[in-house]
Write a protein that holds these residues in place. Structure first.
Motif, PDB file in Angstrom:
ATOM      1  N   ARG A   1      14.291   3.474  -0.125  1.00 30.42           N
ATOM      2  CA  ARG A   1      13.501   4.545  -0.501  1.00 30.42           C
ATOM      3  C   ARG A   1      11.967   3.784   0.033  1.00 30.42           C
ATOM      4  N   ILE A   2      11.792   2.790   0.355  1.00 25.66           N
ATOM      5  CA  ILE A   2      10.285   2.341   0.747  1.00 25.66           C
ATOM      6  C   ILE A   2       9.924   2.952   2.017  1.00 25.66           C
ATOM      7  N   HIS A   3      11.043   3.475   2.799  1.00 27.63           N
ATOM      8  CA  HIS A   3      10.668   3.968   4.179  1.00 27.63           C
ATOM      9  C   HIS A   3      10.256   5.637   4.301  1.00 27.63           C
ATOM     10  N   ILE A   4      10.266   5.982   2.980  1.00 22.17           N
ATOM     11  CA  ILE A   4       9.954   7.541   3.012  1.00 22.17           C
ATOM     12  C   ILE A   4       8.508   7.779   3.412  1.00 22.17           C
ATOM     13  N   GLY A   5       8.428   8.862   4.287  1.00 17.41           N
ATOM     14  CA  GLY A   5       7.265   9.223   4.772  1.00 17.41           C
ATOM     15  C   GLY A   5       6.449   8.469   5.655  1.00 17.41           C
ATOM     16  N   ARG A   6       7.296   7.693   6.537  1.00 13.66           N
ATOM     17  CA  ARG A   6       6.698   6.613   7.768  1.00 13.66           C
ATOM     18  C   ARG A   6       7.965   6.405   8.539  1.00 13.66           C
ATOM     19  N   SER A   7       7.523   5.989   9.702  1.00  8.26           N
ATOM     20  CA  SER A   7       8.235   5.323  10.942  1.00  8.26           C
ATOM     21  C   SER A   7       7.938   3.972  11.123  1.00  8.26           C
ATOM     22  N   ARG A   8       9.037   3.490  11.946  1.00  6.23           N
ATOM     23  CA  ARG A   8       8.426   2.210  12.391  1.00  6.23           C
ATOM     24  C   ARG A   8       7.280   2.169  13.217  1.00  6.23           C
ATOM     25  N   ASN A   9       7.288   3.347  14.060  1.00  8.11           N
ATOM     26  CA  ASN A   9       6.007   3.697  15.030  1.00  8.11           C
ATOM     27  C   ASN A   9       4.972   3.525  14.167  1.00  8.11           C
ATOM     28  N   ASP A  10       4.518   4.275  13.094  1.00  4.76           N
ATOM     29  CA  ASP A  10       3.201   4.125  12.541  1.00  4.76           C
ATOM     30  C   ASP A  10       3.049   2.785  11.835  1.00  4.76           C
TER      31      ASP A  10
ATOM     32  N   THR B   1      11.643   3.136 -10.008  1.00  2.00           N
ATOM     33  CA  THR B   1      11.927   2.860  -8.735  1.00  2.00           C
ATOM     34  C   THR B   1      10.732   1.781  -7.894  1.00  2.00           C
ATOM     35  N   ALA B   2       9.461   2.259  -8.034  1.00  5.60           N
ATOM     36  CA  ALA B   2       8.391   1.737  -7.541  1.00  5.60           C
ATOM     37  C   ALA B   2       8.359   0.304  -8.209  1.00  5.60           C
ATOM     38  N   ALA B   3       8.459  -0.031  -9.586  1.00  2.60           N
ATOM     39  CA  ALA B   3       8.430  -1.250  -9.843  1.00  2.60           C
ATOM     40  C   ALA B   3       9.344  -2.325  -9.359  1.00  2.60           C
ATOM     41  N   VAL B   4      10.770  -1.680  -9.361  1.00  3.72           N
ATOM     42  CA  VAL B   4      11.749  -2.554  -8.593  1.00  3.72           C
ATOM     43  C   VAL B   4      11.413  -2.939  -7.239  1.00  3.72           C
ATOM     44  N   LEU B   5      10.827  -1.918  -6.351  1.00  7.94           N
ATOM     45  CA  LEU B   5      10.236  -2.341  -5.056  1.00  7.94           C
ATOM     46  C   LEU B   5       9.349  -3.203  -4.960  1.00  7.94           C
ATOM     47  N   ALA B   6       8.472  -3.185  -6.064  1.00  4.43           N
ATOM     48  CA  ALA B   6       7.214  -4.093  -6.141  1.00  4.43           C
ATOM     49  C   ALA B   6       7.798  -5.373  -6.404  1.00  4.43           C
ATOM     50  N   ARG B   7       8.610  -5.548  -7.280  1.00  2.92           N
ATOM     51  CA  ARG B   7       9.089  -6.800  -7.654  1.00  2.92           C
ATOM     52  C   ARG B   7       9.834  -7.634  -6.250  1.00  2.92           C
ATOM     53  N   ALA B   8      10.527  -6.787  -5.659  1.00  2.00           N
ATOM     54  CA  ALA B   8      11.441  -7.460  -4.482  1.00  2.00           C
ATOM     55  C   ALA B   8      10.337  -7.846  -3.441  1.00  2.00           C
ATOM     56  N   VAL B   9       9.293  -6.866  -3.197  1.00  2.00           N
ATOM     57  CA  VAL B   9       8.518  -7.133  -1.953  1.00  2.00           C
ATOM     58  C   VAL B   9       7.795  -8.544  -2.351  1.00  2.00           C
ATOM     59  N   LEU B  10       7.250  -8.747  -3.736  1.00  2.00           N
ATOM     60  CA  LEU B  10       6.761  -9.847  -4.098  1.00  2.00           C
ATOM     61  C   LEU B  10       7.646 -11.143  -4.028  1.00  2.00           C
ATOM     62  N   GLU B  11       8.980 -10.958  -4.321  1.00  2.00           N
ATOM     63  CA  GLU B  11       9.938 -12.054  -4.270  1.00  2.00           C
ATOM     64  C   GLU B  11      10.018 -12.381  -2.764  1.00  2.00           C
TER      65      GLU B  11
ATOM     66  N   ALA C   1       0.857  -1.326  -0.045  1.00  2.00           N
ATOM     67  CA  ALA C   1      -0.046   0.086   0.080  1.00  2.00           C
ATOM     68  C   ALA C   1       0.824   1.247  -0.035  1.00  2.00           C
ATOM     69  N   HIS C   2       1.941   1.147   0.822  1.00  2.00           N
ATOM     70  CA  HIS C   2       2.961   2.525   0.867  1.00  2.00           C
ATOM     71  C   HIS C   2       3.636   2.759  -0.532  1.00  2.00           C
ATOM     72  N   VAL C   3       4.029   1.709  -1.063  1.00  2.00           N
ATOM     73  CA  VAL C   3       4.637   1.935  -2.408  1.00  2.00           C
ATOM     74  C   VAL C   3       3.765   2.349  -3.647  1.00  2.00           C
ATOM     75  N   MET C   4       2.561   1.811  -3.303  1.00  2.00           N
ATOM     76  CA  MET C   4       1.507   2.365  -4.572  1.00  2.00           C
ATOM     77  C   MET C   4       1.304   3.934  -4.227  1.00  2.00           C
ATOM     78  N   MET C   5       1.120   4.216  -3.198  1.00  2.00           N
ATOM     79  CA  MET C   5       0.844   5.781  -2.488  1.00  2.00           C
ATOM     80  C   MET C   5       2.045   6.397  -3.023  1.00  2.00           C
ATOM     81  N   LEU C   6       3.247   5.963  -2.736  1.00  2.00           N
ATOM     82  CA  LEU C   6       4.292   6.989  -2.874  1.00  2.00           C
ATOM     83  C   LEU C   6       4.253   7.209  -4.503  1.00  2.00           C
ATOM     84  N   LEU C   7       4.164   6.203  -5.306  1.00  2.00           N
ATOM     85  CA  LEU C   7       4.125   6.231  -6.737  1.00  2.00           C
ATOM     86  C   LEU C   7       2.807   7.036  -7.089  1.00  2.00           C
ATOM     87  N   GLU C   8       1.638   7.098  -6.652  1.00  2.00           N
ATOM     88  CA  GLU C   8       0.679   7.876  -7.273  1.00  2.00           C
ATOM     89  C   GLU C   8       0.827   9.265  -6.669  1.00  2.00           C
TER      90      GLU C   8
END
Length: 503
Positions: free
Chosen positions: A105-114, A58-68, A43-50
């Motif tokens: 870059r996947i952690h842009i705009g968030r923290s472990r807290n949220d 970048t989003a596509a590379v992240l998506a492939r890695a997350v799915l892997e 959800a976060h990667v999709m939102m960062l792209l949108e």
């Protein structure tokens, strides 16, 4: 050695802390956290792209890695307590796979807290939905059995002493009402649980132009927690769910206690099949109701988890703190799993319980539980005050017991004698009225309209309970469908992104 997670900390975490604090918590939580981190990352990667915060490549590379990593599962990770917790272990593997420039870059705009607050809410809502689904079945079983045994006369007890006649079906409908309230408490908890903390970041939000509503919708949340600090400061919604489930365990445990007594040789008012019993290793005649003991005992461990969760927040700051947000949950997840596990067992017990009609009627007659209605009849037919009638009937019972009689052996002569001894005059009551007052089936019908075991009251209560079950089932179905649809859509969109066909 420098820290593995910080450019500021110049020393690695001490080995004794890694082995004694971080490693046990990591090993305990990572299997449950991994699939939730995966969904949140999607959800976060999709939102960062949108939002244009990362580009499509970048989003596509992240998506492939997350799915892997999703496909490989927990076996892809060699957990390292020096990386502190679940998220840093995940991120380290991601960066190892695709490099720091993209993976970082996947952690842009968030923290472990949220992120942690979000996965805890997702975990809690899954537990709530599971329990509510099974509670629909338990409630339906209690109503079905309550209807089937609505006319089976049974002894009612207060202080575990003979009280008044009821029916076994009436008893089951009483439990059904209690379980309905437990369901309502859990349902109300769900409304507060299913709000997204994602985007609250560490405490004060983020300067990146994120869309919290988009990630909330993608994850099946009903909305967002409006205040960023409040979003990460507490796990009160999970604690509330644990409280509601502890109340549920208490209701089930009390039914189990009643069944436990009823199945004893001394009572013999209820039969349960061998399939819910265990035996003795030494005494061949034993049929032990251990399942009922387990249902009774479950509330104790859940109460311990609840007390831990509440106590962990004593005087902690209203912000992210380990003792509140992690240690408070130490036993909560096990307790919620225990609650989920006990409901289907309770359903089976309710479905298999068969009342002993003859024994129940024998006890109702033998334990004088009908004589309250005799006192009421004296008030209505003989003009006595209730207190006068109460004393007269008490003397009636004493005389009958002394003569070895049961309630159905009480005669007009005994009533006259008791009245003379108590009031100095005879109470005027015909033999027909006396017999009617001591007939358990008739006395129950006399109580129509007061919420008792009269057939009309049972019919009304059954109708209301069934209506509420159907209403709750529809709402539950809608909630479940919303999350399932969001999960399907996110999976489809994310796979398209990974394949380079997004948008």
């Amino acid at each position: 050695m420098e820290s593995k997670v910080s450019g500021f900390l110049k020393e690695a975490m001490a080995p004794v802390i890694q082995s004694n604090i971080m490693a046990p918590a990591l090993e305990r939580s990572f299997p449950a956290h991994l699939p939730l981190i995966t969904e949140i990352n999607k959800a976060h990667v999709m939102m960062l792209l949108e939002r244009g915060i990362i580009d499509a490549k970048t989003a596509a590379v992240l998506a492939r890695a997350v799915l892997e990593l999703q496909q490989q599962g927990p076996d892809a990770f060699i957990l390292n307590p020096a990386l502190e917790g679940s998220y840093f272990n995940y991120e380290a593997k991601l960066i190892e796979t695709i490099g720091a420039d993209v993976g970082g870059r996947i952690h842009i705009g968030r923290s472990r807290n949220d992120l942690k607050a979000t996965l805890d809410r997702m975990r809690a809502r899954t537990a709530a939905l599971t329990i509510m689904g099974d509670l629909i079945e338990l409630r339906a079983a209690l109503v079905k059995q309550g209807t089937a045994y609505a006319s089976v006369v049974a002894p009612g007890y207060t202080h575990l002493q003979p009280a008044q006649p009821i029916t076994f079906g009436y008893y089951l409908l009483g439990v059904a009402h209690g379980i309905e309230r437990d369901y309502q408490r859990i349902s109300e908890c769900y409304e507060r649980i299913n709000m997204s903390p994602l985007g609250a970041a560490a405490i004060a939000g983020t300067s990146f132009p994120i869309d919290r509503t988009a990630t909330a919708g993608a994850l099946g949340f009903d909305g967002v927690v409006p205040h960023a600090q409040d979003a990460i400061a507490t796990r009160d919604t999970v604690t509330e769910l644990l409280w509601a489930c502890t109340m549920l365990a208490q209701t089930i445990g009390r039914m189990a206690q009643d069944f436990y007594v009823m199945t004893t040789y001394e009572f013999r008012t209820l039969d349960l099949p061998d399939s819910v019993a265990i035996t003795s290793s030494i005494m061949p005649q034993k049929k032990n109701m251990a399942v009922l003991e387990n249902l009774k005992g479950r509330v104790a461990s859940m109460t311990g988890a609840l007390v831990t969760a509440i106590t962990a927040y004593k005087a902690v700051p209203y912000s992210h703190v380990q003792d509140g947000n992690m240690d408070s949950m130490r036993w909560a997840w096990d307790a919620l799993e225990d609650a989920a596990a006990m409901v289907p067992v309770a359903t089976l017990v309710a479905e298999k319980a068969v009342p002993s009609r003859e024994r129940m009627l024998e006890l109702v007659t033998g334990n004088f539980s009908t004589v309250t209605d005799l006192a009421d009849t004296l008030v209505k037919k003989s003009g006595l005050s209730f207190r006068e009638a109460h004393h007269v009937v008490g003397r009636v019972v004493r005389i009958a017991m002394a003569e070895g009689l049961k309630a159905d052996g009480i005669t007009s002569d005994i009533l006259s004698r008791a009245s003379l001894e108590t009031l100095g005059r005879e109470a005027d009551l015909s033999p027909e009225d006396l017999a009617a007052a001591l007939d358990p089936a008739r006395t129950m019908e006399e109580k129509a309209g007061t919420g008792g075991p009269a057939s009309s009251d049972i019919a009304r209560m059954t109708g209301d309970l069934e209506k509420h079950i159907n209403q709750d089932a529809r709402i539950l179905g809608s909630r479940t469908a919303r999350i399932e649809e969001a999960t399907r859509k996110l999976a489809t969109d994310f796979e398209r992104l990974a394949g380079g066909t997004h948008g």
